[in-house]
Design a protein around this motif. Structure first.
Motif, short mmCIF file in Angstrom:
data_model
loop_
_atom_site.label_atom_id
_atom_site.label_comp_id
_atom_site.label_asym_id
_atom_site.label_seq_id
_atom_site.Cartn_x
_atom_site.Cartn_y
_atom_site.Cartn_z
N GLN A 97 0.84 -1.19 0.00
CA GLN A 97 0.00 0.00 0.00
C GLN A 97 0.89 1.25 0.00
O GLN A 97 0.62 2.21 -0.70
CB GLN A 97 -0.88 -0.04 1.25
CG GLN A 97 -1.89 1.08 1.34
CD GLN A 97 -2.92 0.83 2.43
OE1 GLN A 97 -3.05 -0.28 2.95
NE2 GLN A 97 -3.66 1.84 2.77
N GLU A 175 -4.18 -1.41 -2.65
CA GLU A 175 -4.58 -0.04 -3.00
C GLU A 175 -3.74 0.50 -4.18
O GLU A 175 -3.09 1.55 -4.05
CB GLU A 175 -4.42 0.90 -1.79
CG GLU A 175 -5.11 0.45 -0.53
CD GLU A 175 -6.61 0.71 -0.54
OE1 GLU A 175 -7.13 1.25 -1.54
OE2 GLU A 175 -7.25 0.33 0.45
N THR A 178 -4.33 4.30 -5.32
CA THR A 178 -4.22 5.40 -4.36
C THR A 178 -2.99 6.25 -4.67
O THR A 178 -1.90 5.73 -4.90
CB THR A 178 -4.10 4.84 -2.92
OG1 THR A 178 -5.20 3.98 -2.72
CG2 THR A 178 -4.13 5.94 -1.88
N THR A 206 -8.79 -2.84 -2.25
CA THR A 206 -9.08 -1.43 -2.60
C THR A 206 -10.30 -0.95 -1.83
O THR A 206 -11.14 -1.74 -1.41
CB THR A 206 -9.33 -1.28 -4.12
OG1 THR A 206 -9.56 0.09 -4.43
CG2 THR A 206 -10.50 -2.11 -4.60
N ASP A 208 -11.71 1.63 -3.48
CA ASP A 208 -12.24 2.37 -4.62
C ASP A 208 -13.25 1.49 -5.35
O ASP A 208 -12.90 0.67 -6.19
CB ASP A 208 -11.07 2.75 -5.54
CG ASP A 208 -11.51 3.63 -6.69
OD1 ASP A 208 -12.73 3.85 -6.84
OD2 ASP A 208 -10.64 4.09 -7.44
#
Ligand SMILES: Nc1ncnc2c1ncn2[C@@H]1O[C@H](COP(=O)(O)OP(=O)(O)O)[C@@H](O)[C@H]1O
Ligand SMILES: [Mg+2]
Length: 361
Positions: A97, A175, A178, A206, A208
């Motif tokens: 991440q 992620e 990001t 995620t 998102d």
């Protein structure tokens, strides 16, 4: 070019991971996973979604062998997971991440050569792979830079490059979008789609929701109790607003602007409903259209820009959903057109932001 074709999944149904009732609690007593069970087959692309702190990263660390669960069982490639085996390390790669954790060499070039050199490849092959990755990710201009003074987005791309440099069969992405600007996000999604087509097994954590349909076949939803609360196709997950609310992945609230009120849920789905006939707000009890006329033009534009920005993302998701419907109905050209519209829509986020900053307020 690096062959992105997967060595594992030539058409047969091999199980990559079999996770049975694993639980993990950090040393300070923070629970991260509770009785998690999961199967991942070769060539599958899975997304893992959940609110912050629900346990997504911890699951990826366990699948990568960095952490061992305190209870339960985890098998990789049909045997108990052994992260020390050379074979496992060659097959599985994790994008952290936080890319800073991943980068340690003096230059981007060295960073990209490191993985292949660990595989014992000849120097010529190591350099060929590093060059291919620079080209694949469009980061040739960063070749001689030190990884520590790159922007967050550039670092993320380099970290992705180091993951791909060993040509892994299984890619764990934490992620991945990001910190990337809108265009880089679209490029990264395209890259994941390409890796999928090449037959890689991909597991992406995620929050998102906007990307899960583009990049995965199946979505696992983590609740805030660190347990899996749903496993389904991305489309079914996105439609399940009850579960998304429960997982704290969307919230419902009314907005009260000066001359209209609308209420909607914030998710990747476009399901808000405007109520233009206007419930007068406490601060302006007059009929709303009259109130609207008194608002200075710039103030109106500011409100509108906020509104457009807020919904641009949702619109893009709607286009993707309709693209999928068009694809299912057999109209591939229309599906491609709608996908392109969605990609372009995402790109204008940055322009909205610039206009909004210019106005201020
Ligand atoms: N190194 C750590 N030490 C202690 N607690 C941690 C550590 N890493 C994560 N946690 C805790 O474990 C839980 C799950 O975290 P994490 O797996 O990072 O979730 P997510 O990736 O979904 O945000 C959270 O409560 C988090 O605060
Ligand atoms: Mg995380």
């Amino acid at each position: 070019m690096v062959s992105l074709y997967c060595n594992l999944c030539r058409g047969y149904d091999l199980e990559i991971f079999r996770v049975d009732n694993i639980s993990y609690t950090y040393k300070d007593g923070k629970k991260a996973l509770d009785s998690v069970a999961l199967r991942v087959r070769a060539g599958e692309s899975l997304t893992v979604i959940g609110a912050n702190g629900s346990g997504k990263s911890t699951l990826l660390y366990i699948l990568d062998g960095i952490l061992q669960p305190q209870s339960g069982e985890i098998k990789a490639f049909g045997a108990p997971l052994n992260d020390e085996s050379v074979e496992f390390r060659q097959k599985v790669s994790l994008l952290f991440q936080n890319p800073q954790v991943q980068l340690f060499s003096l230059s981007v070039w060295d960073e990209l050569c490191f993985g292949p050199s660990q595989l014992g490849l000849p120097q010529e092959e190591i350099e060929r792979r590093a060059s291919d990755i620079l080209e694949l990710l469009g980061i040739g201009h960063l070749k001689d830079r030190g990884p520590w003074n790159l922007s967050g987005g550039e670092m993320k791309k380099v970290a992705m490059g180091t993951c791909l440099s060993i040509n892994p069969d299984v890619i764990l992405l934490d992620e991945p979008t990001t910190g990337l600007d809108p265009r880089s996000q679209v490029e990264l999604i395209d890259l994941i789609v390409g890796l999928r087509k090449a037959g890689k097994t991909i597991i992406t954590a995620t929050h998102d929701l906007g990307i899960i349909q583009d990049i995965s076949d199946r979505t696992v939803v983590f609740g805030e109790d660190h347990r899996i609360i749903l496993e389904d196709t991305p489309w079914e997950v996105l439609k399940n607003t009850d579960i998304l609310l429960r997982a704290n992945l969307m919230h419902k609230h009314p907005h009260r602007h000066s001359w209209y009120v609308h209420e909607h849920s914030h998710t990747g789905l476009h399901e808000h409903e405007h109520i233009p006939e206007l419930i007068p707000s406490e601060s302006s009890p007059e009929r709303a259209p009259e109130a609207a006329q008194r608002i200075p033009e710039m103030e109106k534009l500011r409100i509108l820009l906020d509104h457009w920005m807020e919904h641009n993302h949702e619109h893009a998701e709607t286009y993707i959903q309709w693209a999928e419907k068009a694809g299912t109905a057999g109209d591939a050209t229309l599906a491609e057109m709608l996908k392109e519209i969605a990609a372009e829509t995402k790109k204008i986020d940055a322009l909205f932001e610039r206009a909004r900053k210019k106005i201020g307020g």
